[in-house]
Design an enzyme around this catalytic site. Structure first.
Site: not given
Ligand code: AKB
Length: 320
Positions: A8, A11-12, A34-35, A143, A147, A173
């Protein structure tokens, strides 16, 4: 010596982390995975770049063997906003990608795997202020679900197989090098770009929304500090809270107006408001401070000055 693969890397965080790691460990020791996207000139010039997709185990294994990789950092993820639009994709990339990496690391007896987590592990029933290290983990986004599962899976590999897996719960971030994509905290980057480009911004969360945030130099420092920490001193593995600063959108506007007094803001909250409302205002990162000496450097005004300067220069050169 370590041979590191960053999955990845476009990415940012990945795009800047690779460059920082190359400064620390040497360019040829850090492979940028890199994908699809074309690697930036900076990535190409400073070390090896390979096409890597954590869902393609064969290709991943070939890169790992070619460079004798013994540390993998998995920065590939579908973030909260995109995840809500495509939950199956989020599950596939965030979970299957992760377990492929952990399995390969176990088979190849690697030195370390770094698996980032996020404040998205928390949910509406978690204490919202100074959220403790150990607390309720009942997220309401896919998400966040991936996590939490990722933290548990990483911890499982530590206990079951003795693999050194580590991770931190990144806040939002903020950076000026590579744009974030598909997250809820993306407004905190977009606001600076639009302040320079248009002198106005329409924000997708409301003025009072407060979230924990971190400037990229602190994010890179936290990541490398955790990688370098003595394993025996770690009381946690894949789930360290890391704080730096927290502020509302209104606070950001005030900070930007110190440089651009005519900056205008309006608010049109969308589905990401509910996600932001389900996350903490601030986190307690005393475990990270105690176990591996975590200490952030940037506050809101220092970051604002830096962001506006860097984005202003890009704008002058016609790059944005
Ligand atoms: C998001 O907003 O989904 C991410 C995070 C806080 O993991 N930046």
């Amino acid at each position: 010596m370590k041979n590191i693969l960053v999955v990845g890397s476009a990415g940012q965080i990945g795009s800047e982390l690779v460059l920082d790691l190359r400064k620390h460990y040497g360019g040829d020791r850090v492979v940028a995975g890199i994908r699809k996207t074309k690697p930036s000139e900076k990535l190409l010039e400073t070390g090896p770049c390979e096409v890597v997709d954590a869902l393609d185990v064969k290709a991943l294994t070939e890169v790992v063997d070619k460079y004798k990789i013994d540390v993998i950092i998995n920065m590939a993820a579908i973030l909260s906003g995109t995840g809500e639009k495509n939950p199956m994709l989020a599950w596939d990339v965030n979970m299957n990608g992760l377990i492929n990496i952990l399995e390969l690391a176990r088979e190849r007896k690697m030195k370390q795997v770094l698996v980032p987590s996020s404040i998205a592990v928390f949910g509406p029933t978690t204490p919202i202020e100074n959220t403790p290290q150990e607390t309720i983990l009942k997220p309401t986004t896919i998400y966040g679900v991936t996590k939490v599962a990722g933290e548990l899976l990483g911890d499982y590999y530590v206990k079951k197989y003795g693999l050194d897996v580590r991770g931190l719960r990144y806040p939002g971030i903020i950076s000026h090098e590579t744009l974030p994509g598909g997250g809820t905290t993306d407004y905190a980057v977009a606001i600076y770009y639009e302040a320079i480009k248009q002198k106005k911004y329409t924000c997708f969360v409301n003025e009072g929304t407060r979230l924990p945030m971190m400037y990229m130099p602190d994010c890179l420092k936290a990541t490398i500090d955790l990688m370098e920490a003595d394993f025996d001193k770690l009381n946690y593995h894949c789930d360290y809270n890391v704080g730096a600063m927290d502020f509302t959108v209104g606070d950001m506007v005030e900070s930007i107006r110190k440089h651009i007094p005519e900056f205008e803001i309006s608010y049109e909250p969308d589905f990401r408001q509910a996600i932001a409302d389900s996350w903490p205002n601030s986190v307690d990162d005393s475990a990270a401070r105690k176990d591996w000496g975590w200490q952030p450097e940037y506050d809101l005004d220092a970051m604002t000055g830096d962001m506006l300067k860097a984005i202003g220069e890009k704008h002058k050169k016609g790059l944005i």
